[in-house]
Structures are given as structure tokens and as C-alpha cells.
Design a protein around this motif. Structure first.
Motif, PDB file in Angstrom:
ATOM      1  N   ASN A  72       7.861 -10.686  -3.437  1.00 58.41           N
ATOM      2  CA  ASN A  72       8.815  -9.682  -4.429  1.00 58.41           C
ATOM      3  C   ASN A  72       8.415  -8.345  -4.202  1.00 58.41           C
ATOM      4  O   ASN A  72       7.450  -7.716  -4.787  1.00 58.41           O
ATOM      5  CB  ASN A  72       8.411 -10.414  -5.973  1.00 58.41           C
ATOM      6  N   HIS A  73       9.186  -7.658  -3.198  1.00 58.99           N
ATOM      7  CA  HIS A  73       8.888  -6.316  -2.862  1.00 58.99           C
ATOM      8  C   HIS A  73       9.218  -5.354  -3.948  1.00 58.99           C
ATOM      9  O   HIS A  73       8.415  -4.136  -3.999  1.00 58.99           O
ATOM     10  CB  HIS A  73       9.650  -6.224  -1.619  1.00 58.99           C
ATOM     11  N   LYS A  74      10.226  -5.574  -4.867  1.00 64.14           N
ATOM     12  CA  LYS A  74      10.132  -4.720  -6.014  1.00 64.14           C
ATOM     13  C   LYS A  74       9.113  -4.539  -7.137  1.00 64.14           C
ATOM     14  O   LYS A  74       8.667  -3.563  -7.542  1.00 64.14           O
ATOM     15  CB  LYS A  74      11.908  -4.943  -6.703  1.00 64.14           C
ATOM     16  N   GLU A  75       8.553  -5.847  -6.966  1.00 71.65           N
ATOM     17  CA  GLU A  75       7.491  -5.832  -8.176  1.00 71.65           C
ATOM     18  C   GLU A  75       6.275  -5.138  -7.333  1.00 71.65           C
ATOM     19  O   GLU A  75       5.595  -4.425  -8.214  1.00 71.65           O
ATOM     20  CB  GLU A  75       6.978  -7.449  -8.287  1.00 71.65           C
ATOM     21  N   ILE A  76       5.899  -5.320  -6.198  1.00 70.02           N
ATOM     22  CA  ILE A  76       5.024  -4.725  -5.486  1.00 70.02           C
ATOM     23  C   ILE A  76       5.085  -2.999  -5.192  1.00 70.02           C
ATOM     24  O   ILE A  76       3.877  -2.635  -5.910  1.00 70.02           O
ATOM     25  CB  ILE A  76       4.797  -5.208  -4.262  1.00 70.02           C
ATOM     26  N   GLU A  77       6.391  -2.654  -5.310  1.00 73.27           N
ATOM     27  CA  GLU A  77       6.505  -1.177  -5.276  1.00 73.27           C
ATOM     28  C   GLU A  77       6.166  -0.853  -6.738  1.00 73.27           C
ATOM     29  O   GLU A  77       5.785   0.298  -6.876  1.00 73.27           O
ATOM     30  CB  GLU A  77       7.800  -1.233  -4.765  1.00 73.27           C
ATOM     31  N   ALA A  78       6.810  -1.417  -7.639  1.00 73.74           N
ATOM     32  CA  ALA A  78       6.660  -1.030  -8.821  1.00 73.74           C
ATOM     33  C   ALA A  78       5.072  -0.868  -9.281  1.00 73.74           C
ATOM     34  O   ALA A  78       4.773   0.326  -9.981  1.00 73.74           O
ATOM     35  CB  ALA A  78       7.279  -1.783 -10.005  1.00 73.74           C
ATOM     36  N   GLU A  79       4.409  -1.758  -8.839  1.00 74.59           N
ATOM     37  CA  GLU A  79       2.886  -1.742  -9.215  1.00 74.59           C
ATOM     38  C   GLU A  79       2.305  -0.598  -8.432  1.00 74.59           C
ATOM     39  O   GLU A  79       1.269  -0.022  -9.260  1.00 74.59           O
ATOM     40  CB  GLU A  79       2.302  -3.146  -8.784  1.00 74.59           C
ATOM     41  N   ILE A  80       2.497  -0.374  -7.241  1.00 68.31           N
ATOM     42  CA  ILE A  80       2.026   0.488  -6.413  1.00 68.31           C
ATOM     43  C   ILE A  80       2.252   1.896  -7.106  1.00 68.31           C
ATOM     44  O   ILE A  80       1.388   2.985  -7.086  1.00 68.31           O
ATOM     45  CB  ILE A  80       2.756   0.682  -4.931  1.00 68.31           C
ATOM     46  N   LEU A  81       3.401   2.132  -7.657  1.00 62.23           N
ATOM     47  CA  LEU A  81       4.116   3.642  -8.260  1.00 62.23           C
ATOM     48  C   LEU A  81       3.206   3.804  -9.353  1.00 62.23           C
ATOM     49  O   LEU A  81       3.311   5.025  -9.884  1.00 62.23           O
ATOM     50  CB  LEU A  81       5.411   3.576  -8.177  1.00 62.23           C
ATOM     51  N   LYS A  82       2.676   2.799 -10.022  1.00 60.37           N
ATOM     52  CA  LYS A  82       1.932   2.982 -11.349  1.00 60.37           C
ATOM     53  C   LYS A  82       0.816   3.703 -10.929  1.00 60.37           C
ATOM     54  O   LYS A  82      -0.303   4.208 -11.645  1.00 60.37           O
ATOM     55  CB  LYS A  82       1.582   1.708 -11.980  1.00 60.37           C
ATOM     56  N   GLY A  83       0.153   3.607  -9.645  1.00 56.50           N
ATOM     57  CA  GLY A  83      -0.926   4.284  -9.249  1.00 56.50           C
ATOM     58  C   GLY A  83      -2.189   3.353  -8.479  1.00 56.50           C
ATOM     59  O   GLY A  83      -2.421   2.355  -9.425  1.00 56.50           O
ATOM     60  N   CYS A  84      -2.657   3.454  -7.528  1.00 57.24           N
ATOM     61  CA  CYS A  84      -3.629   2.716  -6.896  1.00 57.24           C
ATOM     62  C   CYS A  84      -4.416   3.190  -5.834  1.00 57.24           C
ATOM     63  O   CYS A  84      -3.862   4.116  -5.198  1.00 57.24           O
ATOM     64  CB  CYS A  84      -3.171   1.052  -6.477  1.00 57.24           C
ATOM     65  N   LYS A  85      -5.762   3.017  -5.719  1.00 56.28           N
ATOM     66  CA  LYS A  85      -6.295   3.305  -4.693  1.00 56.28           C
ATOM     67  C   LYS A  85      -6.417   2.697  -3.229  1.00 56.28           C
ATOM     68  O   LYS A  85      -6.259   3.306  -2.128  1.00 56.28           O
ATOM     69  CB  LYS A  85      -7.862   3.339  -5.111  1.00 56.28           C
ATOM     70  N   VAL A  86      -5.936   1.150  -3.297  1.00 55.88           N
ATOM     71  CA  VAL A  86      -5.932   0.548  -2.148  1.00 55.88           C
ATOM     72  C   VAL A  86      -4.752  -0.536  -2.225  1.00 55.88           C
ATOM     73  O   VAL A  86      -4.473  -1.102  -3.542  1.00 55.88           O
ATOM     74  CB  VAL A  86      -7.111  -0.278  -1.789  1.00 55.88           C
ATOM     75  N   LEU A  87      -3.836  -0.458  -1.274  1.00 53.75           N
ATOM     76  CA  LEU A  87      -2.852  -1.447  -1.279  1.00 53.75           C
ATOM     77  C   LEU A  87      -3.396  -2.470  -0.228  1.00 53.75           C
ATOM     78  O   LEU A  87      -3.497  -2.233   1.001  1.00 53.75           O
ATOM     79  CB  LEU A  87      -1.356  -1.115  -0.938  1.00 53.75           C
ATOM     80  N   TYR A  88      -3.552  -3.870  -0.399  1.00 54.82           N
ATOM     81  CA  TYR A  88      -4.189  -4.941   0.379  1.00 54.82           C
ATOM     82  C   TYR A  88      -2.955  -5.766   0.793  1.00 54.82           C
ATOM     83  O   TYR A  88      -2.616  -6.473  -0.306  1.00 54.82           O
ATOM     84  CB  TYR A  88      -5.334  -5.392  -0.173  1.00 54.82           C
ATOM     85  N   LEU A  89      -2.663  -6.179   2.055  1.00 58.13           N
ATOM     86  CA  LEU A  89      -1.488  -7.132   2.255  1.00 58.13           C
ATOM     87  C   LEU A  89      -2.216  -8.100   3.566  1.00 58.13           C
ATOM     88  O   LEU A  89      -3.218  -7.668   4.175  1.00 58.13           O
ATOM     89  CB  LEU A  89      -0.251  -6.399   2.911  1.00 58.13           C
ATOM     90  N   GLU A  90      -1.665  -9.195   3.304  1.00 54.47           N
ATOM     91  CA  GLU A  90      -2.065 -10.173   4.293  1.00 54.47           C
ATOM     92  C   GLU A  90      -0.485 -10.770   4.840  1.00 54.47           C
ATOM     93  O   GLU A  90       0.175 -11.423   3.932  1.00 54.47           O
ATOM     94  CB  GLU A  90      -2.778 -11.288   3.721  1.00 54.47           C
ATOM     95  N   THR A  91      -0.245 -10.753   5.828  1.00 52.33           N
ATOM     96  CA  THR A  91       0.995 -11.266   6.402  1.00 52.33           C
ATOM     97  C   THR A  91       0.961 -11.709   7.902  1.00 52.33           C
ATOM     98  O   THR A  91       0.606 -10.608   8.886  1.00 52.33           O
ATOM     99  CB  THR A  91       2.118 -10.099   6.152  1.00 52.33           C
ATOM    100  N   PRO A  92       1.370 -12.641   8.237  1.00 56.71           N
ATOM    101  CA  PRO A  92       1.847 -13.846   7.520  1.00 56.71           C
ATOM    102  C   PRO A  92       0.604 -14.490   6.634  1.00 56.71           C
ATOM    103  O   PRO A  92      -0.627 -14.066   6.972  1.00 56.71           O
ATOM    104  CB  PRO A  92       2.018 -15.125   8.124  1.00 56.71           C
ATOM    105  N   THR A  93       0.892 -15.065   5.406  1.00 58.16           N
ATOM    106  CA  THR A  93      -0.248 -15.301   4.459  1.00 58.16           C
ATOM    107  C   THR A  93      -0.911 -16.733   4.979  1.00 58.16           C
ATOM    108  O   THR A  93      -0.096 -17.396   5.736  1.00 58.16           O
ATOM    109  CB  THR A  93       0.197 -15.388   3.037  1.00 58.16           C
ATOM    110  N   ASN A  94      -2.031 -17.008   4.419  1.00 57.71           N
ATOM    111  CA  ASN A  94      -2.949 -18.093   4.862  1.00 57.71           C
ATOM    112  C   ASN A  94      -2.897 -19.048   3.375  1.00 57.71           C
ATOM    113  O   ASN A  94      -3.604 -18.567   2.402  1.00 57.71           O
ATOM    114  CB  ASN A  94      -4.201 -17.828   5.278  1.00 57.71           C
ATOM    115  N   PRO A  95      -2.204 -20.116   3.234  1.00 58.22           N
ATOM    116  CA  PRO A  95      -1.705 -20.961   4.418  1.00 58.22           C
ATOM    117  C   PRO A  95      -0.182 -20.996   4.556  1.00 58.22           C
ATOM    118  O   PRO A  95       0.470 -21.978   5.036  1.00 58.22           O
ATOM    119  CB  PRO A  95      -2.319 -22.385   4.003  1.00 58.22           C
ATOM    120  N   THR A  96       0.410 -20.333   3.479  1.00 55.65           N
ATOM    121  CA  THR A  96       2.028 -20.633   3.272  1.00 55.65           C
ATOM    122  C   THR A  96       2.849 -19.671   3.987  1.00 55.65           C
ATOM    123  O   THR A  96       4.076 -19.742   3.851  1.00 55.65           O
ATOM    124  CB  THR A  96       2.331 -20.369   1.762  1.00 55.65           C
ATOM    125  N   VAL A  97       2.467 -18.926   4.850  1.00 56.14           N
ATOM    126  CA  VAL A  97       3.037 -18.042   5.860  1.00 56.14           C
ATOM    127  C   VAL A  97       4.006 -17.254   5.397  1.00 56.14           C
ATOM    128  O   VAL A  97       5.198 -16.992   6.065  1.00 56.14           O
ATOM    129  CB  VAL A  97       3.438 -18.809   7.228  1.00 56.14           C
TER     130      VAL A  97
END
Length: 400
Positions: A141-166
Motif C-alpha cells: 500500500n504505497h499511498k499509506e506508506i508515503e502518507a506515514e513517511i510524510l508525517k515525519g520519521c527518522k528511518v524508513l525500513y523496507l524488506e523487498t521481496p518480503t519473507n515469506p510472502t515475497v
């Protein structure tokens, strides 16, 4: 006359074999030695001091640096196109040390719900104890992630592809949002490997690997590595050298040796995984197949854009849930049933006993992980044999 290529100009498969090793070879050896010394001696006190404070290259103590470990770090750094790298005793040490380096009480981190179970536990159990706010978004849900990022954060942590649902996250898009608020972007690239994906090229600040998995490839050594700009990696190295999660030189040697065949292994595993995913889609006992190479995958277009190959990992949900898993997995003959991935041997395991064993059934359900989900790490065996093995196991289920 054709000009001689430097190692930096060669292909990634060639770099997997040669990169980062030559300066560590001694006595005419063609292989990097395993240096097991804990300490390194100096006759000259001034030289000793200069090495100790980093003014001159060299080694002082095994918890800080080691020649064999440095060779491995250099190889991975070159494959990821990074300025610097540092290593750790395990993949989770790489994750935790990196997060603890950059986060302090009062900070906020944004991530996704589908990270590896150990990482998720850092987000839900350990970081909140330090008064660090953690926001986990729906993966994809890229729009949700973007909205939360724009509220302000120190770190954005991603895992892609994810474990185990890829599942797949658009690294370039999320990085663009993170830069608007000055957030540091960390990407776990374990499943993709440098062969199939290079997050730094897509804008990430730090790329992270559990070297235990595809990099080593032989299920015989633990390790973790991060790569990125020197100013950032130096900070994590300092945290690690004081907190002590140093990689063992023998493990570094084994991973270094395994990496010489990285391109060959990952290419084979990627091709086989695609064929197996297509086969599984046609089976009556399958409820769902998760593989980013399938056009039916919800994030296939993103994977196609940012990955060079879709990787050797997939998962599938069996009709009948856990009871079917109990009957199905023991029937497989070309299979390790174990909590590992990325090895030359094919490995199966339910998320409930592997990637997310630390989580409750309710927590797994909230992350979209069915109890009947099986993670499949495709090995380098002939794919026809792996498919035949699956066929006979499905036949057993149908004949019960």
C-alpha cells in the motif's frame, strides 16, 4: 587492441569470483587465507597508535577488524556498488545494530507489516521499550506508506521481496518520499541478492543482507553485512565494534568461498523458481502461490521494474491448512525441512516454524500469513526432479 578491463568494469558474475580478494592474498596463494589471530602485534609504538586510531590501515584486535572478514566485506561492497561495508555475526545482528545506531528515544520509524519475524519483533517488542515510535504499514500500500513517511520519521525500513510472502515494495518511490523528510532508507536485500536487485541504485542509503542465506549459499556459516556511504557505515561499525557482534573469520571464509558461485546459483534458482511457481498454480491442493515473477502477483509490475530477476524464493498456501502441511512435507524427498533458505539444497518450511515462529497465530494472521503457508527456497537441483517430487507428494494427498 582491446583495452584491459578493471575489476570494476567486469560483470557481476565475474565480480562474484574476483572482487575484493587480491590485496588479501599472501605467499602466492590464490585463495584468501583464514586469519584466526585475535590480536596483531607491533614493534613500533607510533605505528601501533596510528593503526589504532585509524590513521593508518591495519588490524589491532579481532572484535574490530580481521583480514578475512575485510575481504568478504569488500566483495559484497563491490557487488552492491557501495562506498563502504561492515559485517556482523548474524543477519539479525546486522538489522539490530543498524537500527540501534541511528535511532534514539523519541524517534519514529516507518516500515511494513511483512518483514522477517525477527525484524518484526524488534519493531513490536524491543524498539517501543526504548520509546521509539514504530508505524507498520500494509505492504504494497504505497499511498499509506508515503502518507506515514510524510508525517515525519527518522528511518524508513523496507524488506523487498518480503519473507515469506515475497511481497514487493517500490524502493525508488518510497525513497523519494523519505528524502522529503530527511529519513534514512534501509533495505533488506537478502531475498533478491545483488544479482537480482541493487537498492542503492534505486536511492536507498543502506542495503542489508543476511549473508547466511544466498550469499554463502551452503547453509554452513552465519553472518550479516551492510553496505552504503562511508560516513553512515562508519557509524554502524563503531556501534558494532563496541557492542561486539563481530563476524567470525572462519564464517567469513566460508561465505567468501560460497560467493564465487553466487551468480551461477542465483541464476539457476531464479529460473527454477519460475517453473515451479507456474506448476504449483495448476495444482488442486494449492490455494495461492506467492512469487513476484507471476503476472498474477499483485506487485509483479514493480518487481519487473526494479529487479533483474525474481529470485529463488516463493511460498504457497495449501488447501486444508496445517493438517495438509503435516501430511505433505514429510512426503517430499528432495527437501530439507528446516529453518533456512538460500542454500544449494531445496528447503521447505511453514512460516509458523521458520520465518515467523516468534509470532503468535494471531500476529501471523494480521501480517497476512496463513497457517498453511509453506516457504520454498529453491535449490540448484534439476528443476524437473523438484517438480516430480512435488507431483508425487500431491498424488499422495489425493490418494489418502
Amino acid at each position: 587492441m582491446r583495452e584491459k578491463k578493471t575489476q570494476q568494469e567486469t560483470s557481476i558474475g565475474t565480480k562474484s569470483v574476483w572482487a575484493g580478494e587480491r590485496e588479501y592474498l599472501v605467499h602466492g596463494a590464490t585463495q584468501v587465507p583464514v586469519v584466526l589471530s585475535v590480536a596483531y602485534g607491533y614493534e613500533d609504538m607510533d605505528e601501533w597508535y596510528d593503526v589504532a586510531i585509524g590513521k593508518k590501515p591495519g588490524h589491532i584486535y579481532g572484535r574490530n577488524t580481521n583480514p578475512t572478514v575485510n575481504a568478504l566485506e569488500d566483495k559484497i561492497r563491490i557487488l552492491e556498488g557501495a562506498e563502504a561495508a561492515t559485517s556482523f555475526s548474524t543477519g539479525m545482528a546486522a538489522v539490530s545494530n543498524t537500527l540501534y545506531t541511528f535511532l534514539v528515544p523519541g524517534d519514529r520509524i516507518v516500515s511494513i507489516k511483512d518483514t522477517y519475524g525477527g525484524t518484526n519483533k524488534l519493531f513490536t517488542e524491543f524498539l517501543p521499550k526504548l520509546n521509539i515510535e514504530v508505524t507498520l504499514c500494509e505492504t504494497g500500500n504505497h499511498k499509506e506508506i508515503e502518507a506515514e513517511i510524510l508525517k515525519g520519521c527518522k528511518v524508513l525500513y523496507l524488506e523487498t521481496p518480503t519473507n515469506p510472502t515475497v511481497k514487493i515494495t517500490d524502493i525508488a518511490r518510497m525513497t523519494k518520499a523519505a528524502k522529503k523528510v530527511g529519513a534514512l532508507v534501509i533495505v533488506d536485500n537478502t531475498f533478491a541478492t545483488p544479482i537480482n536487485q541493487n537498492p542503492l541504485e534505486l536511492g536507498a542509503d543502506i542495503v542489508l543482507h543476511s549473508a547466511t542465506k544466498f550469499l554463502g549459499g551452503h547453509a554452513d556459516a552465519l553472518g550479516g553485512v551492510i553496505c552504503g556511504p562511508k560516513n553512515l557505515i562508519d557509524k554502524v561499525y563503531h556501534y558494532r565494534e563496541i557492542n561486539g557482534a563481530a563476524m567470525d573469520p572462519m564464517a567469513a571464509y566460508l561465505i567468501l568461498r560460497g560467493m564465487k558461485t553466487l551468480k551461477l546459483r542465483v541464476t539457476q534458482q531464479t529460473e527454477s523458481a519460475m517453473k515451479i511457481a507456474n506448476f504449483l498454480q495448476k495444482q488442486d491442493w494449492i490455494e495461492a502461490v506467492y512469487y513476484p515473477g507471476l503476472e498474477s502477483h499483485p506487485h509483479h509490475d514493480i518487481a519487473k521494474k526494479q529487479m533483474k530477476g525474481y529470485g529463488g524464493m516463493l511460498s504457497f498456501a495449501l488447501r486444508g491448512g496445517v493438517d495438509t502441511v503435516r501430511s505433505f512435507l514429510p512426503r517430499l524427498q528432495l527437501a530439507n525441512r528446516a529453518a533456512n533458505l538460500g542454500a544449494v539444497e531445496t528447503t521447505y518450511g511453514p512460516a509458523r516454524t521458520t520465518s515467523h515462529v516468534e509470532c503468535t497465530p494471531e500476529e501471523r494472521s494480521a501480517m497476512g500469513i496463513p497457517e498453511g503457508l509453506v516457504r520454498l527456497s529453491v535449490g540448484i537441483e534439476d528443476v524437473e526432479d523438484l517438480i516430480s517430487d512435488l507431483e508425487q507428494a500431491f498424488s499422495y494427498l489425493s490418494g489418502k
